[in-house]
Structure formats: C-alpha cells, structure tokens
Design a protein around this motif. Sequence first.
Motif, mmCIF file in Angstrom:
data_model
loop_
_atom_site.group_PDB
_atom_site.id
_atom_site.type_symbol
_atom_site.label_atom_id
_atom_site.label_comp_id
_atom_site.label_asym_id
_atom_site.label_seq_id
_atom_site.Cartn_x
_atom_site.Cartn_y
_atom_site.Cartn_z
ATOM 1 N N GLY A 16 0.869 -1.305 -0.077
ATOM 2 C CA GLY A 16 0.015 -0.115 0.181
ATOM 3 C C GLY A 16 0.845 1.168 -0.010
ATOM 4 O O GLY A 16 0.301 2.424 0.092
ATOM 5 N N PHE A 17 2.230 1.191 -0.152
ATOM 6 C CA PHE A 17 2.754 2.521 -0.189
ATOM 7 C C PHE A 17 3.107 2.809 -1.603
ATOM 8 O O PHE A 17 2.806 2.209 -2.495
ATOM 9 N N ASN A 18 3.420 4.013 -1.707
ATOM 10 C CA ASN A 18 3.779 4.388 -3.186
ATOM 11 C C ASN A 18 5.351 5.119 -3.392
ATOM 12 O O ASN A 18 5.569 5.574 -2.386
ATOM 13 N N PHE A 19 5.602 5.017 -4.597
ATOM 14 C CA PHE A 19 7.069 5.536 -4.780
ATOM 15 C C PHE A 19 6.663 7.013 -5.023
ATOM 16 O O PHE A 19 5.757 7.323 -6.006
ATOM 17 N N ALA A 20 7.489 7.886 -4.474
ATOM 18 C CA ALA A 20 7.233 9.287 -4.483
ATOM 19 C C ALA A 20 8.445 10.120 -4.575
ATOM 20 O O ALA A 20 9.589 9.658 -3.864
ATOM 21 N N SER A 21 8.371 11.116 -5.299
ATOM 22 C CA SER A 21 9.671 11.975 -5.551
ATOM 23 C C SER A 21 9.939 12.652 -4.219
ATOM 24 O O SER A 21 10.929 13.023 -3.583
ATOM 25 N N THR A 22 8.829 13.272 -3.406
ATOM 26 C CA THR A 22 8.966 13.922 -2.185
ATOM 27 C C THR A 22 8.364 12.649 -1.164
ATOM 28 O O THR A 22 7.319 12.403 -1.039
ATOM 29 N N ALA A 23 9.405 11.888 -0.672
ATOM 30 C CA ALA A 23 8.977 10.843 0.279
ATOM 31 C C ALA A 23 8.799 10.952 1.604
ATOM 32 O O ALA A 23 9.411 11.940 2.208
ATOM 33 N N ASP A 24 7.907 10.214 2.264
ATOM 34 C CA ASP A 24 7.836 10.286 3.669
ATOM 35 C C ASP A 24 9.081 9.558 4.414
ATOM 36 O O ASP A 24 9.006 9.779 5.671
ATOM 37 N N PHE A 25 9.641 8.446 3.381
ATOM 38 C CA PHE A 25 10.579 7.797 4.302
ATOM 39 C C PHE A 25 11.512 7.335 2.901
ATOM 40 O O PHE A 25 10.942 7.015 1.828
ATOM 41 N N TYR A 26 12.771 6.992 3.481
ATOM 42 C CA TYR A 26 13.621 6.420 2.406
ATOM 43 C C TYR A 26 13.971 5.073 2.868
ATOM 44 O O TYR A 26 13.954 4.567 4.136
ATOM 45 N N ILE A 27 14.390 4.205 1.838
ATOM 46 C CA ILE A 27 14.686 2.857 1.883
ATOM 47 C C ILE A 27 16.020 2.630 1.336
ATOM 48 O O ILE A 27 16.702 3.361 0.624
ATOM 49 N N ASN A 28 16.700 1.896 2.089
ATOM 50 C CA ASN A 28 18.304 1.398 1.826
ATOM 51 C C ASN A 28 18.438 0.158 2.393
ATOM 52 O O ASN A 28 17.493 -0.581 3.025
ATOM 53 N N TYR A 29 19.343 -0.810 1.648
ATOM 54 C CA TYR A 29 19.508 -2.062 2.034
ATOM 55 C C TYR A 29 21.034 -2.457 2.358
ATOM 56 O O TYR A 29 21.972 -1.784 1.405
ATOM 57 N N SER A 30 21.313 -3.533 3.175
ATOM 58 C CA SER A 30 22.858 -3.735 2.893
ATOM 59 C C SER A 30 22.702 -5.476 3.037
ATOM 60 O O SER A 30 21.787 -6.015 3.328
ATOM 61 N N ILE A 31 23.770 -6.076 2.573
ATOM 62 C CA ILE A 31 23.662 -7.612 2.314
ATOM 63 C C ILE A 31 25.178 -7.992 3.183
ATOM 64 O O ILE A 31 26.177 -7.433 2.809
ATOM 65 N N THR A 32 24.931 -9.120 3.796
ATOM 66 C CA THR A 32 26.236 -9.693 4.558
ATOM 67 C C THR A 32 26.211 -11.187 4.252
ATOM 68 O O THR A 32 25.198 -11.693 4.072
ATOM 69 N N ALA A 33 27.363 -11.877 4.362
ATOM 70 C CA ALA A 33 27.407 -13.231 4.247
ATOM 71 C C ALA A 33 28.528 -13.842 5.432
ATOM 72 O O ALA A 33 29.609 -13.243 5.406
#
Length: 198
Positions: free
Chosen positions: A82-99
């Motif tokens: 239910g979230f929308n991709f927006a140029s003016t965002a309410d929140f940012y997403i980031n990810y990282s990965i480890t092994a």
Amino acid sequence: MKTRYLMNKKGYLVALFSLALTACSSVSVSTDYDQEADFSRLNGFNWLPESAVVEKESAYLNNRIMDERITKAIDKQLVAQGFNFASTADFYINYSITAEKKTDIRTYDNYSGYGPSWGWGVGYGHRGMSLSAHTETRIDEYQQGSLIIDVIDPKSLELIWRGIGSKRLPESTDAAEMDKLVADVVKSILVKFPPKVK
C-alpha cells in the motif's frame, strides 16, 4: 561447500534428507524501530540518495545484477503493502547484505535393523533378535546470508526501522530461483513493516 562424511550408506540418505530440510527452511527475521517515530504518517517512499548511501558490503552478493534484483523486489513488496513510490518521500529505503561462514555439526544414532543374537542367563541359553545401532556424524560448511532493510527519516536521515532476514545461501542456482529466493526474503522482512505500535 565442504562436507565430510563419517557414515554408512543408510546414514548418507539420512544426511541428504536433513540437507533438503535445511535448504527449504524459512527465513529468520528480526526487527527494531524508533519508538518515538510516527509510522502512521508514512505513505510515499524513495531510495536513500546516493550521496547518503553507505557502501553495501557482501562477500557473496556484491554485484549489479543482484543489486537490481533486490531493489526491484523491495519496490514491488512496498507497493503491494500500500505504499507509493514518490519524489517527495515520507521515508527513504536502503539495504545492505552480508554473508558469514557457518559450520553445522550433526550426530545421528543410526539404527540399522534387527538381527539374530544369542544370550546367556544363569544356567540357561536363549536366542533372540537385537537392534543394532551406531553413531554417524555430518560436518557441513555453508554460507549464511543476511539482508538488512532500513527505513530512514528523510529530514534527519536517522534510522527509524530496521529489518534483518537471514537464510542459508545455496551454493548455486539459476536466475529464476534466485529471483524467488530474494522475493521470499524481502517479503518475510517487510511484512513486519510498519511495526505494530501499541
């Protein structure tokens, strides 16, 4: 994967069955969040700008193809929730990965079946059947991968939510199988976002 066997043929089948169960195991997920954050106002999202991105770290998944796969899976899952991709965002997403390299040591009591036996009591002899058993050990080395998804406040750039999904990584797989694996891990993490705040 380096695997050493100390077992007979029947024990080998037991180990293969155990390996299949491990490969199909579910994702282990943990989450944490800022208890002062107002998650009810979050709707539009965007990715953390490159200027603020910390370099992703991984000994296993650090490549452009995997980056695109994970990014698309996260976008798709957030929209499905239910979230929308927006140029003016309410929140940012980031990810990282480890092994991380892991070692799994399992010991089995392998019952090989019944066979004839002789026994003696006080003054008497008898025949019967006995159950024979012996111990088998499997040493299995594998990679445990973790995907970390962060939700960041766009104004302060402070972390407000983090989800971590961990799973045993396959030695090899094709693109379609990897797409499914990534989608399953991403979904397992993001279904817990936003947190259910009391």
